[in-house]
Design a protein around this motif. Structure first.
Motif, PDB file in Angstrom:
ATOM      1  N   ALA A   1      -8.838   5.523 -15.280  1.00  0.00           N
ATOM      2  CA  ALA A   1      -8.927   4.096 -14.555  1.00  0.00           C
ATOM      3  C   ALA A   1      -7.763   3.306 -15.013  1.00  0.00           C
ATOM      4  CB  ALA A   1     -10.177   3.364 -15.257  1.00  0.00           C
ATOM      5  N   ARG A   2      -6.968   3.433 -15.998  1.00  0.00           N
ATOM      6  CA  ARG A   2      -5.679   2.786 -16.438  1.00  0.00           C
ATOM      7  C   ARG A   2      -4.675   3.277 -15.259  1.00  0.00           C
ATOM      8  NH1 ARG A   2      -7.534   3.181 -21.600  1.00  0.00           N
ATOM      9  NH2 ARG A   2      -6.368   5.203 -22.113  1.00  0.00           N
ATOM     10  N   LEU A   3      -4.546   4.534 -15.202  1.00  0.00           N
ATOM     11  CA  LEU A   3      -3.533   5.091 -14.435  1.00  0.00           C
ATOM     12  C   LEU A   3      -3.676   4.680 -12.843  1.00  0.00           C
ATOM     13  CD1 LEU A   3      -3.216   8.802 -15.355  1.00  0.00           C
ATOM     14  CD2 LEU A   3      -1.330   7.031 -15.666  1.00  0.00           C
ATOM     15  N   ALA A   4      -5.110   4.494 -12.494  1.00  0.00           N
ATOM     16  CA  ALA A   4      -5.228   4.170 -11.275  1.00  0.00           C
ATOM     17  C   ALA A   4      -4.964   2.513 -10.872  1.00  0.00           C
ATOM     18  CB  ALA A   4      -6.700   4.508 -10.617  1.00  0.00           C
ATOM     19  N   LEU A   5      -5.291   1.612 -11.841  1.00  0.00           N
ATOM     20  CA  LEU A   5      -5.335   0.532 -11.926  1.00  0.00           C
ATOM     21  C   LEU A   5      -3.637   0.029 -11.721  1.00  0.00           C
ATOM     22  CD1 LEU A   5      -6.232  -2.453 -11.870  1.00  0.00           C
ATOM     23  CD2 LEU A   5      -6.336  -2.188 -14.361  1.00  0.00           C
ATOM     24  N   GLY A   6      -2.898   0.905 -12.873  1.00  0.00           N
ATOM     25  CA  GLY A   6      -1.580   0.769 -12.559  1.00  0.00           C
ATOM     26  C   GLY A   6      -0.783   0.931 -11.648  1.00  0.00           C
ATOM     27  N   SER A   7      -1.221   1.894 -10.847  1.00  0.00           N
ATOM     28  CA  SER A   7      -0.739   2.180  -9.464  1.00  0.00           C
ATOM     29  C   SER A   7      -0.749   1.065  -8.631  1.00  0.00           C
ATOM     30  CB  SER A   7      -1.340   3.702  -9.106  1.00  0.00           C
ATOM     31  OG  SER A   7      -1.132   4.778  -9.948  1.00  0.00           O
ATOM     32  N   TRP A   8      -2.296   0.468  -8.459  1.00  0.00           N
ATOM     33  CA  TRP A   8      -2.380  -0.309  -7.635  1.00  0.00           C
ATOM     34  C   TRP A   8      -1.517  -1.568  -7.855  1.00  0.00           C
ATOM     35  CZ3 TRP A   8      -4.918  -0.106  -2.858  1.00  0.00           C
ATOM     36  CH2 TRP A   8      -5.817   0.958  -2.908  1.00  0.00           C
ATOM     37  N   LEU A   9      -1.569  -2.266  -9.130  1.00  0.00           N
ATOM     38  CA  LEU A   9      -0.979  -3.239  -9.584  1.00  0.00           C
ATOM     39  C   LEU A   9       0.624  -3.055  -9.479  1.00  0.00           C
ATOM     40  CD1 LEU A   9      -2.873  -4.192 -12.780  1.00  0.00           C
ATOM     41  CD2 LEU A   9      -3.192  -5.320 -10.772  1.00  0.00           C
TER      42      LEU A   9
ATOM     43  N   LEU B   1       1.020  -1.107  -0.008  1.00  0.00           N
ATOM     44  CA  LEU B   1       0.023  -0.060  -0.069  1.00  0.00           C
ATOM     45  C   LEU B   1       0.934   1.261  -0.034  1.00  0.00           C
ATOM     46  CD1 LEU B   1      -2.702  -1.192   2.638  1.00  0.00           C
ATOM     47  CD2 LEU B   1      -3.237  -0.697   0.058  1.00  0.00           C
ATOM     48  N   GLY B   2       2.011   1.231   0.465  1.00  0.00           N
ATOM     49  CA  GLY B   2       2.863   2.279   0.645  1.00  0.00           C
ATOM     50  C   GLY B   2       3.562   2.314  -0.703  1.00  0.00           C
ATOM     51  N   CYS B   3       3.797   1.592  -1.390  1.00  0.00           N
ATOM     52  CA  CYS B   3       4.248   1.825  -3.020  1.00  0.00           C
ATOM     53  C   CYS B   3       3.329   2.486  -3.788  1.00  0.00           C
ATOM     54  CB  CYS B   3       4.934   0.537  -3.360  1.00  0.00           C
ATOM     55  SG  CYS B   3       6.406  -0.187  -2.746  1.00  0.00           S
ATOM     56  N   THR B   4       2.162   1.941  -3.647  1.00  0.00           N
ATOM     57  CA  THR B   4       0.790   2.190  -4.171  1.00  0.00           C
ATOM     58  C   THR B   4       0.763   3.588  -4.100  1.00  0.00           C
ATOM     59  OG1 THR B   4      -0.024  -0.053  -4.158  1.00  0.00           O
ATOM     60  CG2 THR B   4      -1.604   1.741  -4.876  1.00  0.00           C
ATOM     61  N   GLU B   5       0.901   4.278  -2.800  1.00  0.00           N
ATOM     62  CA  GLU B   5       0.643   5.630  -2.536  1.00  0.00           C
ATOM     63  C   GLU B   5       1.585   6.628  -3.466  1.00  0.00           C
ATOM     64  OE1 GLU B   5      -0.250   8.949   0.772  1.00  0.00           O
ATOM     65  OE2 GLU B   5      -0.564   6.552   1.143  1.00  0.00           O
ATOM     66  N   TYR B   6       2.959   5.813  -3.461  1.00  0.00           N
ATOM     67  CA  TYR B   6       3.784   6.803  -4.508  1.00  0.00           C
ATOM     68  C   TYR B   6       3.225   6.724  -5.869  1.00  0.00           C
ATOM     69  CZ  TYR B   6       7.737   6.533  -0.847  1.00  0.00           C
ATOM     70  OH  TYR B   6       8.575   6.818   0.075  1.00  0.00           O
ATOM     71  N   PHE B   7       2.922   5.838  -6.359  1.00  0.00           N
ATOM     72  CA  PHE B   7       2.646   5.821  -7.751  1.00  0.00           C
ATOM     73  C   PHE B   7       0.998   6.703  -7.881  1.00  0.00           C
ATOM     74  CE2 PHE B   7       4.544   1.287  -7.876  1.00  0.00           C
ATOM     75  CZ  PHE B   7       5.691   1.905  -8.299  1.00  0.00           C
ATOM     76  N   LEU B   8       0.330   6.447  -6.757  1.00  0.00           N
ATOM     77  CA  LEU B   8      -0.963   7.327  -7.010  1.00  0.00           C
ATOM     78  C   LEU B   8      -0.695   8.943  -7.020  1.00  0.00           C
ATOM     79  CD1 LEU B   8      -3.935   5.720  -4.896  1.00  0.00           C
ATOM     80  CD2 LEU B   8      -3.721   6.285  -7.423  1.00  0.00           C
TER      81      LEU B   8
END
Length: 311
Positions: free
Chosen positions: A145-153, A110-117
């Motif tokens: 949607a692609r940017l958000a999904l890419g951040s989570w993945l 989740l921390g890495c996802t926050e960087y990408f978001l």
């Protein structure tokens, strides 16, 4: 799965989270502080998600990413806070190997996802300010949607390699973790044998995630600054800057507290300092984010005012 090279580590007993050792009064005060912060984090971020869902004028790319960030902050804090509260209440808390590994994975994923978001949000603000006439055609719902999904993945994939290496460590001595949640650094300190590969891989992943997201954020804000400086009127410059000031504040808080935690090559002698700094990005930053986005954003403040008044 074979943990620690085929040894059944769970048979050796659970780990003990040390938390914050000290007198009963100190731990009681910290318990109340963490409980209030956790409640405010969940309530504040749920309120933002509800506001955006209830008001059509807030259903734009910027608030779509903000809802993703709010949703992430709820789970990021939830991954740490309940076990931390249990540790403070009981003067240390036992946690099984599997639970500890799962908590470690989700906290860092989740921390890495926050960087990408945050990087995706910076890119969105750059397009809105630097390409206002083409913004709607560039930042389509599909691209959002692609940017958000890419951040989570990306966030959940980035931590997989360090998590797999940490899961294979063997522990033959103390099982007391000098932290309030299952962080990678205390696990490495407790491990037997050579941990250089784990440390280097963890450092490398953290460096790449932080550097990559930081590069996108810096380039985006460089474009924003150049565009804002070129606006002739002071009122226009203030209006343009106000659309990204909340995000910039959150970025500075998040990067300031996490760069120290993840970009370091040794973990042997800084656990107490690491524990103190971790409070900033697991407790302080998540509870501040909803207030930053409401107090510094006219659209959210107006929507909140109407919601309170029942309009």
């Amino acid at each position: 799965m074979a943990w620690g090279g085929g040894r059944n580590l769970s048979a050796q007993g659970p780990f003990i989270l040390l938390g914050f050792p000290g007198p009963q009064g100190l731990r009681a005060g910290l318990f109340v502080l963490f409980l209030v912060a956790y409640a405010l984090t969940v309530a504040g971020n749920l309120a933002i998600i509800a506001l955006v869902g209830a008001h059509r004028h807030l259903q734009t790319p910027m608030y779509f990413f903000l809802c993703n960030l709010s949703f992430l902050e709820i789970w990021f804090t939830t991954a740490c806070a309940p076990k931390t509260l249990a540790t403070l209440a009981r003067r240390g808390s036992a946690i099984s190997l599997g639970s500890c590994a799962a908590q470690m994975y989700f906290v860092f994923a989740l921390g890495c996802t926050e960087y990408f978001l945050l990087a995706a949000m910076a890119y969105d603000r750059a397009l809105a300010i630097c390409r206002p006439l083409r913004y709607r055609s560039l930042m389509t719902p599909g691209r959002c949607a692609r940017l958000a999904l890419g951040s989570w993945l990306g966030g959940f994939s980035a931590i997989s390699a360090p998590a797999a290496l940490v899961a294979r460590l063997s522990f033959c001595g103390s099982r007391v973790i000098n932290h309030f949640f299952c962080d990678i650094a205390p696990w490495i300190v407790l491990a037997c044998g050579d941990t250089r590969v784990v440390e280097l891989v963890s450092f490398g992943i953290a460096f790449c995630v932080i550097l990559g997201s930081c590069f996108i954020t810096l380039v985006s804000y460089a474009c924003i600054i150049v565009t804002i400086v070129g606006i002739p009127s002071a009122a226009g410059r203030r209006r343009a800057f106000s659309t990204c000031s909340s995000h910039l504040t959150v970025v500075l808080l998040w990067y300031g507290s996490t760069i120290f935690l993840h970009v370091r090559t040794s973990v042997e002698s800084s656990l107490d300092l690491t524990k103190a700094v971790t409070v900033l990005n697991t407790v302080v930053t998540p509870v501040l984010n909803p207030f930053i986005y409401t107090l510094r954003n006219k659209d959210v403040k107006e929507a909140l005012r109407r919601w309170v008044q029942g309009k």
